[in-house]
Structures are given as C-alpha cells and as structure tokens.
Design an enzyme around this catalytic site. Structure first.
Site, mmCIF file in Angstrom:
data_model
loop_
_atom_site.group_PDB
_atom_site.id
_atom_site.type_symbol
_atom_site.label_atom_id
_atom_site.label_comp_id
_atom_site.label_asym_id
_atom_site.label_seq_id
_atom_site.Cartn_x
_atom_site.Cartn_y
_atom_site.Cartn_z
ATOM 1 C CD GLU A 132 -2.786 -1.040 2.529
ATOM 2 O OE1 GLU A 132 -2.751 -0.406 3.154
ATOM 3 O OE2 GLU A 132 -3.722 -2.177 2.437
ATOM 4 C CD GLU B 229 -3.330 -5.913 4.663
ATOM 5 O OE1 GLU B 229 -1.398 -5.913 4.154
ATOM 6 O OE2 GLU B 229 -3.363 -5.238 4.707
HETATM 7 C C1 GAL Z 1 -3.946 -2.550 5.761
HETATM 8 C C2 GAL Z 1 -2.752 -2.875 6.067
HETATM 9 C C3 GAL Z 1 -2.211 -3.298 6.943
HETATM 10 C C4 GAL Z 1 -2.777 -3.121 8.166
HETATM 11 C C5 GAL Z 1 -4.493 -3.677 8.048
HETATM 12 C C6 GAL Z 1 -5.253 -3.148 8.754
HETATM 13 O O1 GAL Z 1 -3.748 -1.997 5.249
HETATM 14 O O2 GAL Z 1 -2.049 -3.489 4.496
HETATM 15 O O3 GAL Z 1 -0.477 -3.006 7.171
HETATM 16 O O4 GAL Z 1 -2.195 -1.736 8.351
HETATM 17 O O5 GAL Z 1 -4.043 -2.120 6.721
HETATM 18 O O6 GAL Z 1 -6.500 -3.916 8.455
#
Ligand code: GAL
Length: 810
Positions: A426, A502
């Site tokens: 991100e 993710e």
């Molecule tokens: C994402 C990020 C992670 C963590 C996660 C929490 O956007 O890549 O590092 O912050 O959200 O939901």
C-alpha cells in the site's frame, strides 16, 4: 556413487564444529547494553561494567512498562480512509522502543583469517564499530547485512571490541518494530579465498517427476588470477549423494557455474517439504580453502493467466496469512522455537503460505518455512519515496532501496519456500504519476537478481493503479481488501490473475461475544473489545466468508493472505483513536498469547483438507439471559449438523450456496439460552452421524489446568514450551468469564520466560511471573537452560487449586 553423507550435512548446519576453513558462530552471550546516548562507547578502553548484561537476540523495549505516552502519534491514516488527523494511542504497542541504545561485546579471530560480521537485523540505523572504528552503517532495521571487518582486527591474538549503536526515531513505524539487536549476530571466519555471504545461487530450470536440472552458481572472493576448482556433491533428503561435479574456473568470472541432473527427485511442497543440500568444496592450487553448503528444494512454480497458480504442475490457491515479526510477549527478539510453535498452529489450520508483512523476515522463519512446508511471499517495504510515517523508510529509499533489495533477494533466493516477491505494501507512491517507474525499478531488481520468481505489490488504491499503469506493470497484481473491485481489476488488467495480497482484517477478542450477533464495521464497545461471532471488521475490511467465496468462485483468483495469522503489538484498530489502554491488534486469527480464537476453526474448516473440524461458539455462561436468544455458530468441515440445548433440538442446518453467511458457517440464531449444555451433532454427506461436540455452562472456578505444547525440551538455553493455562470448574469445564490473577513459580532446569493472555487492553508486563487470565485462559512460556534436568512449574491463584507440571530438559 551413493553413500551416506550425514556428517557433512550436520556440519552444514553448524551441528558439528564446522570446517577448519570456515567457522561460523553466533554472538549470543556476554553482551552489555545501555539505553541512551553514551559518548565514546565505541572505544576499546570504554568501561561498560555498569551496563546491563544481556543475551542477543534482545529487544530492549518489550520489558515495558506500557504507557500511552510512549508512542503518541497525531496522524491521518489515509489507508484507513481517514480524512483528518487524530491522536493515536498504542499504535506501536505503547512500549518504549524510541531512543538510542548501545551494545558491546568482544570476539576473537585467529591471525591470518578473514572475519565478517553478519547481522540478521538490528533495529535500527545500526552503526557498527570494531576496535573503535566505524565499520558499517545500515539504516533499515529489518534487513540483514554484513561487514567484512578483517582490516580492523587486532593481529596479536587480542580480543576485538564490537560496539553497536542503534537509534529508533519517533513516528518511524505503524506497528511495534521492536528495538535493539533483536535478531542474531554471526561471526564468520574464513580463509582469504572464500565464498562470500549469500555467495551461491541455485535454480531448478526444469522439473518433472523423472528428473530435475539443477544449476548452481558459486562466487569466490580473494583468489585474484588463480585457478579454482569447485567440487560439489548434491545430497538428497535422505542424506545420499545423488550426483557430483568437479569444475575449474577463475575468480574473475562472475561465478562458477555447475549443472546437474537429479533423477527421480523429491519435489518440495507444503505437504512434502523435502530439502536437498549442495556441498561445495573450493580448492585453489590444490589446497582446500572453503566448504560452502547451499540448502535448496526442487519444485516448479507457474502462474498461468486465467488458470492460476501451479506448484509442481498441481493447481492450488494460496491459503496464506500475513504476519508482523513480533512474537507477542517475546517482542521482536527472534526465537526459533517460538516460530516453530506458531507455524505448527498455522499448519494445523490448513494454512500453506506466509506473507512477511511488511518487511524482511528473520532467516529462522524462512528456514522453518522450508522445513515445515509453507510457501512465502517476502516483502521488503511499507513505504517507498513517499511517507506513511514522518520518520519512516522514505528518508532512506532513494539511496538504500537497491541495496536493501539486493540483500533480501540474495539472502532468500535459494529457499524453495519463497514463491513470490512483493515489492511493497500500500505504498503511497502507487498513486503518483511516476509510481509505475519506481515499481518497475524495484521489479527489475528482483528479475535481475532472481529470474525465477514473479513480483507482486499489495495495492489498495484500486482507482489509481488501474488508471496509471502501476498495476498493469506488475507480474502479478495484488489487491488489498476492496473485494468488490476484484472482477473489474481482473477484466481491466492484462495478467489474467488477481492475488488477494491482503484480505479480511476481521476483528475479534478471544472469548468475547457481543449480542446481537450482527455484522459491524469499526464498532466500538465500552469494554474496548470486539466480538468473536466473527462478524466484525473495520470500515475498509471484511469478514472471512467474502474471501472464501472469491477463491471458490473465480479461477483467476490465486488465493489470499489473511490479515493476520497472529495478533501483534500495535495497531489496535478499531480502538486506535485515543483509546488507551488498547495497544495490540485484534485482527489475528490467533491471539497475542498464541491461543486460537474461534475464527481459527472457521479457516480450519475450509482450509484443512486432511482433518475434520467441528467447533461450537459461544461459551454457555450467560447468567441473566435465561429464556433469551443467544445465537450458536458452528464452524465445521461437515456439510450439516443439528443443535441440541439440554437435549432439545433446535433443528438441523446445512451449508447452503443461497447466502454467503450460510456457505461457510452453520448458524442457529433461534437458540435460546438456558444453563446446561449445548450439543452439536455433525452429519456426513450420506446423513450419517460422524461427530459431536458439547459446550457446558461451567460452575465455580475450581482449579488451574496446565496444558503444555510439549513436555521435553532441548538443553540449548533457548528452547521454549508454551503452556496453555485454563481455569476450570470441578468437572474440568473452562470458566469462560474468569479473569483471575495467576502467579507462576518455575524452578529447576529452565526459567519462566514470559506470559500473555491475548487481552488487547491488558497492561500486565509480559516478563513478570504473574498475569491475569483473559476469559479463562492465558499462556505461560518456559525456556530451557543449558543443563539437563526437570523444570517444575506451579501456577497459583487465590481460592483455586494450583496447577503443577514437570517438564524434562535433555
Ligand atoms: C492494511 C495494511 C496493514 C494493516 C491493515 C489493517 O491496509 O496494509 O498493514 O494496517 O490494513 O487492517
């Protein structure tokens, strides 16, 4: 020629004393440490007797105390869809990691040898001094680096002084980074002519069941124009030399290349993680100067448009988790035994892949993934040239990115577990007009250093990356969350594949159930917990069911990496805005104490294809709710089940494609609470009863039960056993609302190392031998000593019968 090669393999992994030409040791003991700036601390004559004695790996911040003022940040988290700045508490764990720390030790090197120090990771901005002189600087706290210190050594057999200065700036992280020499430090002693650190590259250009071609490149340093001979044996997983080769060459060639054919190879996979070793002996003018071992696996990986990911020709989807590097109550200080325990929990869940978010892993994790069978996506960065954190990596990106990438790629390019590189998470740069150029720069470095694996990047700004060419440029587009955009991204992008780089970010607290059991996003409760009905997520995230469906419904999705396998220190969303005392995450499938939450069984019921799952929630102690609705959920791999409360049926439910909520779970919203027992009976496809589970209303807390992960430890001074402590009633039923204080007494051949309870609001120190249980449970971690014997563990709590356990160290 085939013969047993056990001795050499043992030597490869330093299980023997190593070879005379190459001796590698860990600098673990006899370190001195002080927090704060100290002038002249690098000097040989500096007196460090007043400093604390520590062993390395060491995390200076994990001993606390927790304090909201340790890490206040007034920031806007754009990734969490925030529009304006607000005060964030506990964002990096509420622990004192900020500041300067100094370490000192000494080491010996025989005259005439070369010496290299290898740091697996040092948090952060490491300045390394040998005998008073600065020998290297490495800013990124997560990466491994090495320094050849030969020219700074004393020549008269005197001990050499090693001093390390580390500095962690405020606002340098979005999670708990740990502090200090939190990973291993190695001393490598070689001859003048030697294979340098990470000096081999092994690839398997062709793999099938009958044979595999294996190509080994070996670099040699220090030989000037001399002729070299490399003799390599390839040793199979059953310690047999399966092929050998002798090759001559000169050091000024880029590397010496040897090609082998391995017949009937064992193929590496998560289900069968078989490893080979290439043992290379280097000779110069007839003299044996070095022996270098390269462990590798034979396996093929293919990512095929429209079809997906293939390992050894077999289609599969990643059933992965993302993890931060901290080990909960152990902090960032790496411990292989702790990692092994965590991986064994993930394995049982059916997880087959790990994303090292958002930084380079500890080498021990990669070794264990090779050995235990997990595929890995290794990822170096959370930011590139544009900041997420005021003092984050962007300050170093332009000067250091390539060096950091090269170290990561050379370090892990021979590990069969690694099946993909990620260049970032991100990163705000994804929306910059120049973003694709930076991505291309990093992707090109991956291709140059390792032409065998594809590159992805975790992207969250779907609009930008679809428009500006960023996503189209990557080998594999990785999308973080934004599940409703997968189809559009697949249709607009050329790759014909989408990775859930993710996913989920579902939130829950182990053993906490909120009524009504409905879907909620970033919902806040007065007790600062989230519900374990697994229907809660954040405004940007989703429940697990959505990701299961995406994997099941589309051939072009290649699987997912769930955020996160384990709870971690820091990022206590949704309780991050001035919500002290929350200081650890709620995203984990498994809590901070390494105790599985209910969600573990939901993933297990879908992912574990070897064993069945039948899990019932919630607990059944609902005083005051008599006659009221308390929904019962069942996570099971069986197609249907029937619920009975005190013998009365509440109906049989079947998994159904008609709605997302009924596809992966069985739910009885009509269940009515009355004290007693909840029994679930599971049926197979033919309607036969195949399993049952019962949860009972517990009586008064009566005694402490200790359930160890194992009972025999090695006498290596660092082996760990995880003991699950349960407060139970007289009949042995868990008391699910008990939050008593327990004290521990550990004697004999080991010591109390830490404990944790998984409560994200609990401020009990991990390293003190007392802790409150959280909803009836906590974890106690015991560490072996160096001598064999018995460890006696006693856990006491007022009014309860104590728990006792003996462990054996040998
Ligand atoms: C994402 C990020 C992670 C963590 C996660 C929490 O956007 O890549 O590092 O912050 O959200 O939901």
């Amino acid at each position: 020629m085939k013969y047993r090669y056990v001795v050499i393999i043992l030597a490869c992994f330093n299980l023997l004393f190593g070879y005379a030409q190459r001796v590698e040791s860990l600098l673990e003991n006899n370190w001195k440490f002080v927090k704060g700036e100290v002038s002249g601390a690098q000097s040989v004559t500096f007196d460090d007797t007043d400093w604390e004695s520590v062993t390395v790996p060491h995390d200076w911040a994990i001993y606390g105390p927790f304090d909201r003022n340790n890490d206040l940040q007034n920031v806007t988290i754009v990734q969490n869809l925030e529009k304006k700045a607000s005060l964030k508490t506990g964002r990096t764990g509420g622990l004192p990691y900020i500041g300067i720390g100094w370490y000192r030790t000494s080491f010996n090197v025989p005259d005439g040898k070369r010496a290299t120090l290898v740091f697996d990771g040092a948090m952060s901005e490491a300045r390394i001094y040998v005998n008073g002189a600065e020998v290297c600087f490495w800013p990124y706290g997560y990466n491994s680096f090495f320094c050849d210190v030969t020219e700074f050594l004393h020549t008269d057999g005197k001990k050499n002084t090693l001093a390390v200065r580390l500095e962690n700036k405020p606002q340098s992280s979005r999670w708990y980074p740990g502090a200090g020499l939190y990973r291993n430090v190695h001393l490598l002693i070689t001859e003048e002519i030697h294979v340098p650190v990470w000096g081999t590259q092994i690839t398997t250009p062709h793999v099938n069941d009958d044979f595999a071609s294996v190509c080994l490149h070996t670099k040699v340093e220090g030989a000037e124009q001399k002729e070299l001979t490399v003799v390599t044996d390839i040793i199979s997983p059953d310690s047999v030399v399966v092929t050998s080769k002798m090759t001559k060459g000169y050091h000024n060639e880029r590397s010496l290349v040897q090609n082998f054919i391995v017949e009937n190879p064992y193929l590496w996979s998560p289900e069968s993680p078989k490893l080979y070793v290439a043992v290379s002996k280097i000779y110069c003018e007839g003299k044996h100067v070095d022996t270098y071992c390269t462990r590798f696996g034979i396996r093929s990986i293919e990512y095929i448009a429209e079809k997906g990911f293939y390992l050894n020709g077999q289609h599969r989807k990643f059933q992965g988790v993302c993890n931060h590097h901290d080990l909960g109550p152990l902090g960032a200080a790496v411990n292989k035994s702790a990692l092994r325990y965590q991986l064994s929990l993930l394995k049982d869940m059916g997880c087959d892949a790990i994303r090292t978010s958002h930084n380079m892993p500890a080498p021990e994790l990669v070794e264990l993934c090779d050995e235990m069978g997990f595929m890995m996506m290794i990822e170096p960065f959370d930011e590139w040239d544009i900041a997420k954190c005021e003092n984050g990596y962007h300050r170093y990106f332009n000067e250091w990115a390539e060096k950091d990438m090269v170290n990561m790629l050379r370090h892990y390019r021979n590990n069969p577990s690694v099946v993909m590189w990620s260049i970032g998470n991100e990163v705000p740069t994804q929306c910059s007009p120049e973003g694709y150029k930076v991505a291309k720069f990093l992707q090109d470095i991956c291709h140059r250093e390792d032409p065998t694996r594809p590159v992805t990047c975790g992207m969250d700004q779907v609009d930008c990356v679809l428009k500006n060419g960023f996503a189209a440029m990557l080998d594999i587009p990785g999308i973080n969350y934004r599940t409703s955009r997968y189809k559009e991204a697949y249709e607009k992008l050329p790759q014909g594949l989408i990775l859930g780089s993710e996913t989920a970010s579902t939130v829950s607290s182990r053993g906490v159930y909120k009524l009504p059991a409905v879907e909620n996003f970033s919902k806040l409760y007065s007790d600062h917990q989230c519900s374990s009905y697994d229907l809660e997520a954040c405004t940007w995230s989703n429940i697990p069911d959505v990701d299961f469906a995406l994997a099941d419904d589309y051939p072009w999705t290649i699987g997912q990496f769930v955020w996160t396998g384990f709870d971690y220190l820091g990022e206590p969303s949704p309780y991050d805005k001035d919500s002290w005392p929350n200081h650890s995450s709620m995203f984990g499938i498994i809590d901070l104490a390494s105790i599985p939450k209910d969600r573990y069984y939901l993933y297990r019921s879908v992912w574990n294809k070897e064993e069945h799952t039948l899990h019932v929630l919630p607990h059944w102690n609902w005083k005051g709710y008599e006659g009221k609705n308390v929904p019962v959920f069942v996570y099971t791999s069986y197609p249907s089940a029937e619920l009975f409360i005190n013998g009365k049926s509440f109906g049989r439910k079947e998994k159904s494609q008609s709605s997302l909520k009924e596809r992966y779970r069985l739910t009885w919203y009509n269940a009515i609470y009355e004290p007693g027992e909840v029994k679930v009976v599971a049926y197979d496809e033919e309607g036969n009863i195949v399993d049952e589970k019962t949860v009972r209303t517990s009586g008064q807390s009566h005694h402490i039960e200790l359930v160890p992960s194992r009972t025999v430890l090695s006498a290596d001074g660092k082996d760990l056993v995880y003991i699950t402590l349960r407060i139970v009633d007289e009949q042995g039923n868990l008391c699910p609302l008990d939050n008593s204080l327990v004290t521990f007494d550990v004697k004999g051949a080991g010591k109390f190392r830490a404990s944790a309870n998984g409560d994200p609001t609990c401020l009990d120190a991990f390293h003190l031998p007392k802790m409150h249980v959280f909803n009836g449970m906590l974890t106690l971690i015991i560490q072996s000593g160096y001598k064999s014997g018995v460890i006696e563990v006693v856990a006491r709590s007022k009014g309860l019968k104590s728990g006792k356990l003996d462990l054996l160290v040998k």
